[in-house]
Design a protein around this motif. Structure first.
Motif, PDB file in Angstrom:
ATOM      1  N   ASN A 290     -10.704 -42.530  22.494  1.00  0.00           N
ATOM      2  CA  ASN A 290      -9.385 -43.155  22.474  1.00  0.00           C
ATOM      3  C   ASN A 290      -9.491 -44.543  23.075  1.00  0.00           C
ATOM      4  O   ASN A 290     -10.065 -44.722  24.159  1.00  0.00           O
ATOM      5  N   ARG A 337      -5.733 -46.842  19.332  1.00  0.00           N
ATOM      6  CA  ARG A 337      -6.231 -46.110  18.164  1.00  0.00           C
ATOM      7  C   ARG A 337      -7.344 -45.169  18.619  1.00  0.00           C
ATOM      8  O   ARG A 337      -7.969 -45.370  19.651  1.00  0.00           O
ATOM      9  N   THR A 338      -7.577 -44.130  17.805  1.00  0.00           N
ATOM     10  CA  THR A 338      -8.691 -43.197  18.010  1.00  0.00           C
ATOM     11  C   THR A 338      -9.836 -43.579  17.088  1.00  0.00           C
ATOM     12  O   THR A 338      -9.634 -43.818  15.891  1.00  0.00           O
ATOM     13  N   TYR A 339     -11.015 -43.642  17.650  1.00  0.00           N
ATOM     14  CA  TYR A 339     -12.214 -44.024  16.901  1.00  0.00           C
ATOM     15  C   TYR A 339     -13.183 -42.853  16.861  1.00  0.00           C
ATOM     16  O   TYR A 339     -13.257 -42.054  17.813  1.00  0.00           O
ATOM     17  N   PRO A 385     -12.506 -46.535  12.778  1.00  0.00           N
ATOM     18  CA  PRO A 385     -11.216 -45.871  13.007  1.00  0.00           C
ATOM     19  C   PRO A 385     -11.189 -44.472  12.385  1.00  0.00           C
ATOM     20  O   PRO A 385     -11.746 -44.235  11.312  1.00  0.00           O
ATOM     21  N   ARG A 387      -9.327 -42.172  10.444  1.00  0.00           N
ATOM     22  CA  ARG A 387      -8.185 -42.347   9.557  1.00  0.00           C
ATOM     23  C   ARG A 387      -7.521 -41.031   9.178  1.00  0.00           C
ATOM     24  O   ARG A 387      -6.303 -40.908   9.167  1.00  0.00           O
ATOM     25  N   THR A 390      -5.589 -39.401  12.029  1.00  0.00           N
ATOM     26  CA  THR A 390      -4.472 -40.264  12.417  1.00  0.00           C
ATOM     27  C   THR A 390      -3.315 -40.121  11.450  1.00  0.00           C
ATOM     28  O   THR A 390      -2.137 -40.078  11.835  1.00  0.00           O
TER      29      THR A 390
END
Length: 469
Positions: A290, A337-339, A385, A387, A390
């Protein structure tokens, strides 16, 4: 050719000498009777029988009658080979070790002779007829040398000092060879520092050396993990703009615990790699993170001043820009964003200095030695990212909705005694793992529990302005 004389005139008369030569054929007769071929009669007038290619054409048109048996002329008896019917084919395979000369048959040893020993041996002192004798020249030169002085005439053959043989070059893996190369490198470096014009760029010859720095390991900058992480983003974490966003200088990257099925699959793949590294490649840990950034550039600047060791006011609580629910100073970081990771390269303590280094320059000799300080990079990974999850999380279809806090309240403190002891061990021996194998699992469980508890505290501190992403 003969000549005759008549009337005093000599006139040559040419005569041909005809010699009758019979060649013998010493070849034995063929073992098989001749084969009768059905050749169409076209007559001698056609010229086919007397043409050179007639016999060759007949040979090409006739098929070869070669009868091969079931074993192709090489009978193999597998009964006497040990273990051949049990699946053990080592008795019919060549050995991995080359055979020694003593174990070979005498007939096979002759086939392994070097090429220099083949042929007739050449005598060492063979007389050569077309070379000029040198006794006359040597006598003249020796006479001229002896007449140079009265003392030299007493010793017509002066003794020559034996030439010193160079010492044999040691093995490249021996300590003597390594020590010699290290000493030579220091000598070359000292000569280059003394005369900077000797230093040349390997490809750009027009460049000149301006200044040089010694490279020293930075033993005071070890983190508790023993090395640093290099994170490369596939795209910009913030929206594109014409001005560099200084908030990117200070960001928080919090690891996310993987599901149980992912962790189980990773452990099985790791165990398979440890047992058979050749057939099972090293698995990549599917870790997710995160990403958090501060709200304003002012918060990022004051957060950076908190870690500046040259700032005399870095311990001042006035650098905090926010207050938590208990009234203590903190820094607020917002979730971006979460990676997820890909193409990760994880090194161990032995190889962490081989791939990539983190370097810092120090030009102020009043603070410390002027040098380039380097630290190891123990993990490299590419961040992209996440995706799919998310999208499901924003649509309310994911199961982990509400687990990611929208804000983190961060307070900067010094290392505790346990963490400081680990850092001191890295400083003493950078290649030694300070985490014992039997306590590694316990430490990981304790860190996970502490992280969960700390996350709960941060969520509770940021409860007033928390938004679920």
């Amino acid at each position: 050719m003969a000549s005759s004389s008549r009337g005093g005139e000599h006139r040559p008369v040419h005569q041909d000498y005809i010699a009758r030569i019979r060649y013998s054929n010493a070849l034995p007769p063929p073992p098989h009777p001749p084969k009768l071929l059905d050749i169409p009669n076209t007559g001698l007038a056609s010229g086919q029988y007397t043409a050179p290619g007639f016999a060759s054409r007949l040979a090409r048109e006739q098929p070869l009658n070669v009868e091969a048996d079931a074993e192709l002329g090489m009978p193999l008896d597998l009964v006497g080979m040990p273990g051949i019917f049990d699946g053990d084919e080592s008795s019919i395979q060549s050995s991995s070790q080359p055979p020694s000369m003593q174990s070979l048959h005498p007939h096979d040893r002759l086939l392994l002779r070097p090429l220099q020993t083949l042929g007739k041996p050449k005598p060492a002192d063979s007389a050569v007829s077309f070379l000029r004798r040198t006794e006359y020249i040597s006598s003249v030169t020796s006479k001229g040398k002896h007449e140079a002085g009265p003392l030299r005439s007493l010793n017509p053959t002066p003794l020559k000092r034996p030439t010193k043989r160079p010492s044999p070059e040691p093995d490249k893996d021996s300590p003597a060879y390594i020590k010699r190369k290290i000493d030579q490198s220091f000598s070359v470096a000292a000569a280059n520092l003394k005369e900077k014009s000797r230093v040349r760029h390997p490809t750009k010859r027009h460049l000149k050396l301006v200044d040089s720095y010694p490279m020293i390991p930075d033993l005071d900058a070890f983190p508790d993990f023993g090395g640093y992480f290099t994170l490369k983003f596939t795209n910009n974490p913030v929206p594109a703009s014409g001005v560099y966003d200084k908030r990117l200088l200070n960001a928080l990257i919090a690891p996310v615990s993987n599901p149980d099925d992912v962790e189980a699959a990773y452990k099985l793949a790791t165990q398979a790699h440890d047992k058979d590294p050749t057939n099972n490649p090293k698995p990549t840990n599917p870790q997710t993170y995160n990403y958090y950034l501060s709200d304003t550039p002012e918060t990022s600047e004051k957060f950076n001043d908190r870690f500046d060791v040259l700032n005399p006011e870095r311990d001042d609580d006035g650098l905090y820009t926010s207050r938590n629910s208990e009234g203590q100073g903190c820094y607020q970081f917002r979730f971006m964003r979460t990676y997820e990771t890909k193409d990760g390269i994880e090194l161990d303590n032995v190889t962490k200095y081989d791939e990539e280094l983190l370097i810092t320059f120090n030009n102020d000799e009043m603070l410390d030695q002027k040098a380039v300080y380097y630290s190891p990079v123990i993990h490299r990974v590419i961040m992209k990212p996440q995706r799919s999850k998310t999208i499901h999380r924003n649509a309310g279809l994911a199961d982990d909705v509400g687990e990611i806090p929208d804000r983190l309240a961060v307070t900067v403190n010094n290392f505790d005694e346990k963490t400081q002891a680990i850092v001191d061990k890295w400083k003493t021996d950078p290649y030694m793992d300070p985490f014992p194998s039997d306590q590694a699992d316990e430490g990981e469980e304790g860190d996970v529990d502490a992280a969960n508890g700390h996350a709960e505290d941060e969520e509770r501190d940021a409860e007033g302005d928390e938004e679920v992403a």
